[in-house]
Design a protein around this motif. Structure first.
Motif, PDB file in Angstrom:
ATOM      1  N   ARG A 150      15.778   8.009  -1.688  1.00  0.00           N
ATOM      2  CA  ARG A 150      15.447   9.414  -1.488  1.00  0.00           C
ATOM      3  C   ARG A 150      14.022   9.521  -0.963  1.00  0.00           C
ATOM      4  N   PRO A 151      13.709  10.588  -0.214  1.00  0.00           N
ATOM      5  CA  PRO A 151      12.348  10.741   0.332  1.00  0.00           C
ATOM      6  C   PRO A 151      11.303  10.766  -0.782  1.00  0.00           C
ATOM      7  N   LEU A 152      10.190  10.104  -0.531  1.00  0.00           N
ATOM      8  CA  LEU A 152       9.128  10.038  -1.535  1.00  0.00           C
ATOM      9  C   LEU A 152       8.281  11.313  -1.478  1.00  0.00           C
ATOM     10  N   THR A 158       0.070   7.687  -9.764  1.00  0.00           N
ATOM     11  CA  THR A 158       1.390   7.333 -10.300  1.00  0.00           C
ATOM     12  C   THR A 158       2.460   8.027  -9.472  1.00  0.00           C
ATOM     13  N   VAL A 159       3.489   7.306  -9.096  1.00  0.00           N
ATOM     14  CA  VAL A 159       4.573   7.880  -8.298  1.00  0.00           C
ATOM     15  C   VAL A 159       5.915   7.388  -8.834  1.00  0.00           C
ATOM     16  N   ARG A 160       6.957   8.118  -8.450  1.00  0.00           N
ATOM     17  CA  ARG A 160       8.318   7.708  -8.795  1.00  0.00           C
ATOM     18  C   ARG A 160       9.107   7.545  -7.503  1.00  0.00           C
ATOM     19  N   VAL A 161       9.610   6.350  -7.280  1.00  0.00           N
ATOM     20  CA  VAL A 161      10.456   6.067  -6.122  1.00  0.00           C
ATOM     21  C   VAL A 161      11.901   6.162  -6.587  1.00  0.00           C
ATOM     22  N   GLN A 162      12.650   7.081  -5.995  1.00  0.00           N
ATOM     23  CA  GLN A 162      14.010   7.352  -6.434  1.00  0.00           C
ATOM     24  C   GLN A 162      15.024   6.663  -5.532  1.00  0.00           C
ATOM     25  N   THR A 163      15.955   5.953  -6.156  1.00  0.00           N
ATOM     26  CA  THR A 163      17.029   5.301  -5.423  1.00  0.00           C
ATOM     27  C   THR A 163      18.347   5.603  -6.114  1.00  0.00           C
ATOM     28  N   GLN A 164      19.413   5.222  -5.443  1.00  0.00           N
ATOM     29  CA  GLN A 164      20.744   5.424  -6.005  1.00  0.00           C
ATOM     30  C   GLN A 164      21.618   4.236  -5.595  1.00  0.00           C
ATOM     31  N   GLN A 186      30.969   5.762 -10.131  1.00  0.00           N
ATOM     32  CA  GLN A 186      29.981   6.795  -9.887  1.00  0.00           C
ATOM     33  C   GLN A 186      28.647   6.166  -9.468  1.00  0.00           C
ATOM     34  N   PRO A 187      27.905   6.832  -8.581  1.00  0.00           N
ATOM     35  CA  PRO A 187      26.569   6.324  -8.224  1.00  0.00           C
ATOM     36  C   PRO A 187      25.658   6.285  -9.450  1.00  0.00           C
ATOM     37  N   VAL A 188      24.758   5.328  -9.463  1.00  0.00           N
ATOM     38  CA  VAL A 188      23.810   5.184 -10.568  1.00  0.00           C
ATOM     39  C   VAL A 188      22.405   5.437 -10.029  1.00  0.00           C
ATOM     40  N   ALA A 189      21.717   6.436 -10.575  1.00  0.00           N
ATOM     41  CA  ALA A 189      20.352   6.745 -10.164  1.00  0.00           C
ATOM     42  C   ALA A 189      19.394   5.747 -10.816  1.00  0.00           C
ATOM     43  N   VAL A 190      18.537   5.146  -9.995  1.00  0.00           N
ATOM     44  CA  VAL A 190      17.532   4.203 -10.487  1.00  0.00           C
ATOM     45  C   VAL A 190      16.182   4.611  -9.909  1.00  0.00           C
ATOM     46  N   ASP A 222       0.807  -1.211   0.000  1.00  0.00           N
ATOM     47  CA  ASP A 222       0.000   0.000   0.000  1.00  0.00           C
ATOM     48  C   ASP A 222       0.845   1.268   0.000  1.00  0.00           C
ATOM     49  N   LYS A 223       2.158   1.149   0.225  1.00  0.00           N
ATOM     50  CA  LYS A 223       3.052   2.296   0.212  1.00  0.00           C
ATOM     51  C   LYS A 223       4.202   1.990  -0.746  1.00  0.00           C
ATOM     52  N   PRO A 224       4.271   2.672  -1.878  1.00  0.00           N
ATOM     53  CA  PRO A 224       5.243   2.304  -2.914  1.00  0.00           C
ATOM     54  C   PRO A 224       6.693   2.400  -2.472  1.00  0.00           C
ATOM     55  N   ASP A 225       7.038   3.419  -1.675  1.00  0.00           N
ATOM     56  CA  ASP A 225       8.430   3.545  -1.261  1.00  0.00           C
ATOM     57  C   ASP A 225       8.836   2.437  -0.302  1.00  0.00           C
ATOM     58  N   GLU A 226       7.932   2.066   0.614  1.00  0.00           N
ATOM     59  CA  GLU A 226       8.234   0.981   1.541  1.00  0.00           C
ATOM     60  C   GLU A 226       8.324  -0.350   0.810  1.00  0.00           C
ATOM     61  N   LEU A 227       7.494  -0.502  -0.209  1.00  0.00           N
ATOM     62  CA  LEU A 227       7.539  -1.723  -1.022  1.00  0.00           C
ATOM     63  C   LEU A 227       8.893  -1.853  -1.704  1.00  0.00           C
ATOM     64  N   VAL A 228       9.332  -0.799  -2.387  1.00  0.00           N
ATOM     65  CA  VAL A 228      10.601  -0.844  -3.103  1.00  0.00           C
ATOM     66  C   VAL A 228      11.761  -1.048  -2.136  1.00  0.00           C
ATOM     67  N   ARG A 229      11.712  -0.384  -0.984  1.00  0.00           N
ATOM     68  CA  ARG A 229      12.788  -0.533  -0.003  1.00  0.00           C
ATOM     69  C   ARG A 229      12.875  -1.966   0.508  1.00  0.00           C
ATOM     70  N   ALA A 230      11.724  -2.529   0.898  1.00  0.00           N
ATOM     71  CA  ALA A 230      11.727  -3.884   1.440  1.00  0.00           C
ATOM     72  C   ALA A 230      12.200  -4.903   0.410  1.00  0.00           C
ATOM     73  N   LEU A 231      11.748  -4.740  -0.819  1.00  0.00           N
ATOM     74  CA  LEU A 231      12.126  -5.685  -1.852  1.00  0.00           C
ATOM     75  C   LEU A 231      13.604  -5.566  -2.210  1.00  0.00           C
ATOM     76  N   THR A 232      14.103  -4.340  -2.246  1.00  0.00           N
ATOM     77  CA  THR A 232      15.520  -4.141  -2.548  1.00  0.00           C
ATOM     78  C   THR A 232      16.396  -4.759  -1.475  1.00  0.00           C
ATOM     79  N   GLU A 233      16.003  -4.606  -0.230  1.00  0.00           N
ATOM     80  CA  GLU A 233      16.777  -5.198   0.860  1.00  0.00           C
ATOM     81  C   GLU A 233      16.763  -6.721   0.773  1.00  0.00           C
TER      82      GLU A 233
END
Length: 208
Positions: free
Chosen positions: A119-121, A129-135, A142-146, A24-35
């Motif tokens: 990055r903060p959502l 529609t939202v964009r969840v920004q990571t690096q 160099q860091p890669v923005a995703v 239900d929260k896109p940023d938390e979803l992406v964070r949990a899955l990435t971890e």
């Protein structure tokens, strides 16, 4: 290029273990899955030993619930999508999915201690529609923005595009797809995608 492939592989492989992750929260979803992905990359011996079959299987078993590959394919095909029959559309989705998974599964076996920052959502409660920004950060590079672009759907948030170092996945493929359609129509694009997927699979078999 290797770094960009690995960045996209994080995106494609993100939903490894999603059953317990709230959607239900896109940023938390992406964070949990990435971890989850990072933990698997650090501990799975078959992946660390270069087993691309293992990488393909892990992606194929779990990626579909959290990626809208039909919309991704539609956006990549562009205006020619409306000229495709339903059967052609299904084949396009299957062929594009297979090619992406096989193209980027090798990157899973090349993981070497990258870290992901979030990055903060910025999101309003009624946004669809939202964009969840990571690096992705790595030593010596160099860091890669995703960025993950997600849409709120009836069964939760779905990723329908990934923007890597400012380049949209679906936009990146659009010109190539348009050229294939000009040369051989919708069926020509389907054949090109299916051939590309088969060639990648054969090369992976040759390395194993």
């Amino acid at each position: 290029m290797k770094n960009l492939l690995l960045a996209l592989c994080f995106a494609l492989a993100a939903p490894f273990a999603v059953a317990s992750v709230p959607n239900d929260k896109p940023d938390e979803l992406v964070r949990a899955l990435t971890e989850e992905v990072l933990e698997i990359l650090q501990t799975d011996e078959r992946l660390k030993n270069g087993d691309t079959d293992r990488a393909v299987k892990l992606i194929e078993e779990t990626v579909l619930p959290h990626f809208d590959f039909r919309r991704m394919t539609m956006l990549a095909v562009g205006r020619d999508w409306r000229n495709a029959s339903e059967a052609q559309r299904d084949r396009l989705v299957d062929a594009f999915y297979d090619m992406l998974v096989r193209t980027y599964s090798n990157a899973l076996t090349e993981y070497s201690d990258q870290k992901v920052n979030f990055r903060p959502l910025r999101m309003n409660p009624d946004d669809r529609t939202v964009r969840v920004q990571t690096q992705i950060e790595q030593s010596g590079g160099q860091p890669v923005a995703v960025d993950y672009v997600l849409e709120r759907q009836a069964d939760g948030w779905k990723v329908f595009d990934v923007v890597i170092a400012g380049v949209s996945l679906v936009t990146n493929y659009r010109s190539t797809f348009a050229q294939e359609i000009r040369n051989g129509g919708i069926d020509g694009l389907i054949r090109a995608l299916e051939t590309r997927g088969s060639e990648i699979a054969k090369r992976a078999e040759g390395k194993s």
